[in-house]
Write an enzyme that holds these catalytic residues in place. Structure first.
Site, PDB file in Angstrom:
ATOM      1  N   TYR A   1      -2.139  -1.069  10.615  1.00 43.67           N
ATOM      2  CA  TYR A   1      -2.064  -1.234   9.162  1.00 43.67           C
ATOM      3  C   TYR A   1      -0.748  -0.700   8.610  1.00 43.67           C
ATOM      4  O   TYR A   1      -0.079  -1.358   7.805  1.00 43.67           O
ATOM      5  CB  TYR A   1      -3.250  -0.525   8.519  1.00 43.67           C
ATOM      6  CG  TYR A   1      -3.446  -0.798   7.053  1.00 43.67           C
ATOM      7  CD1 TYR A   1      -4.172  -1.904   6.624  1.00 43.67           C
ATOM      8  CD2 TYR A   1      -2.923   0.058   6.090  1.00 43.67           C
ATOM      9  CE1 TYR A   1      -4.371  -2.157   5.272  1.00 43.67           C
ATOM     10  CE2 TYR A   1      -3.110  -0.186   4.740  1.00 43.67           C
ATOM     11  CZ  TYR A   1      -3.839  -1.291   4.337  1.00 43.67           C
ATOM     12  OH  TYR A   1      -4.024  -1.533   2.992  1.00 43.67           O
TER      13      TYR A   1
ATOM     14  N   SER B   1       0.863  -1.175   0.000  1.00 49.04           N
ATOM     15  CA  SER B   1       0.000   0.000   0.000  1.00 49.04           C
ATOM     16  C   SER B   1       0.897   1.221   0.000  1.00 49.04           C
ATOM     17  O   SER B   1       2.087   1.136   0.346  1.00 49.04           O
ATOM     18  CB  SER B   1      -0.873  -0.004   1.263  1.00 49.04           C
ATOM     19  OG  SER B   1      -1.451   1.259   1.517  1.00 49.04           O
TER      20      SER B   1
END
Length: 266
Positions: free
Chosen positions: A161, A148
């Site tokens: 995350y 990401s």
């Protein structure tokens, strides 16, 4: 604000995975579903891994008629031993599964932090560990880790995350160094916000964390750092994954293919 769709007519990379076995985690929806269909379309026998049995069944139905096949494999990736076993004999491994919770650090549940790192760092390590003996034995393998922009940048309220994606980036680079003499590449794909259920489910939490109405989250939080003001489509990410499996990417390893709409150009 409704984010515009990607331009139609996405061109696809020439890719032949006939006779190859691929494993895709988080395959029941979003990026994982798109990757499973893309690789099956290239002729691969895809082991589709997810906890969602119903979603996997729908994926298998959708894959009928493609050059390859999709085989549902219901698995909770917190079962690390089972994850490692599931990866045995795979030629292509796509570590995609993930989860998200948006909370300030002082309010972040420790058990959720642990689960996020288990699913998004430990499970990829175990899957790679299970896949490498076969890849090394044949002198060819492709590992693609769906990272990401948060593997390269941080955002507030996403401690688990961001930590997990940074860890995945480091794991991918280490595997690239070890795998290079054996014909195995390891890379990350690092998209910004993708039009998936995981992103849609964030809207309420983001609104609460930032103190704004939910309808303003997309324009004022999710897309504020992106020069391209739209969400990425899962199929665009799947095409980047396909490229990393193609012959023309054989010299590309230990890096991240960034699909962030200009976010990291700031």
């Amino acid at each position: 604000m409704t984010a515009p769709l990607a331009p139609p007519g996405l061109h696809t990379t020439s890719l032949d995975l006939g006779g190859r076995t691929a494993l895709v985690t988080g395959a029941a929806g979003g990026i994982g579903r798109a990757c499973a269909l893309r690789l099956a379309g290239a002729g691969a026998k895809v082991r589709a891994v997810d906890r969602d049995a119903e979603g996997l069944a729908a994926l298998a139905d959708r894959a009928r008629g493609l050059a390859g096949t999709v085989e549902p494999h219901v698995l909770d990736l917190t079962d690390l031993d089972a994850a490692e076993l599931a990866a045995a004999g795979t030629d292509v491994l796509v570590n995609n599964a993930g989860l998200q919770l948006v909370r300030p650090v002082e309010e972040f549940p420790p058990d959720v932090f642990h689960t996020v790192l288990t699913v998004m760092v430990e499970a990829p390590f175990r899957l790679i560990r299970g896949a490498l003996p076969h890849m090394y034995g044949q002198g060819w393998g492709r590992i693609v880790n769906v990272s990401s922009v948060h593997g390269l940048r941080a955002s507030a309220f996403k401690s688990a995350y961001v930590t997990a994606k940074h860890g995945l980036e480091g794991l991918s680079k280490t595997v690239a160094l070890e795998g290079a003499p054996h014909g195995v590449t390891s890379n990350c794909v690092a998209p910004a916000y993708v039009r998936t259920p995981l992103v849609e489910q964030q809207l309420t939490d983001q609104a609460r964390a930032h103190g704004i109405p939910e309808e303003r989250v997309l324009s004022e939080v999710l897309l504020t750092d992106s020069a391209v003001k739209r969400l990425i489509e899962p199929e665009e990410v799947a095409e980047a994954v396909a490229y990393l499996c193609a012959p023309q990417a054989s010299f590309m390893t230990g890096t991240s293919l960034v699909l962030d709409g200009g976010w990291t150009a700031h």
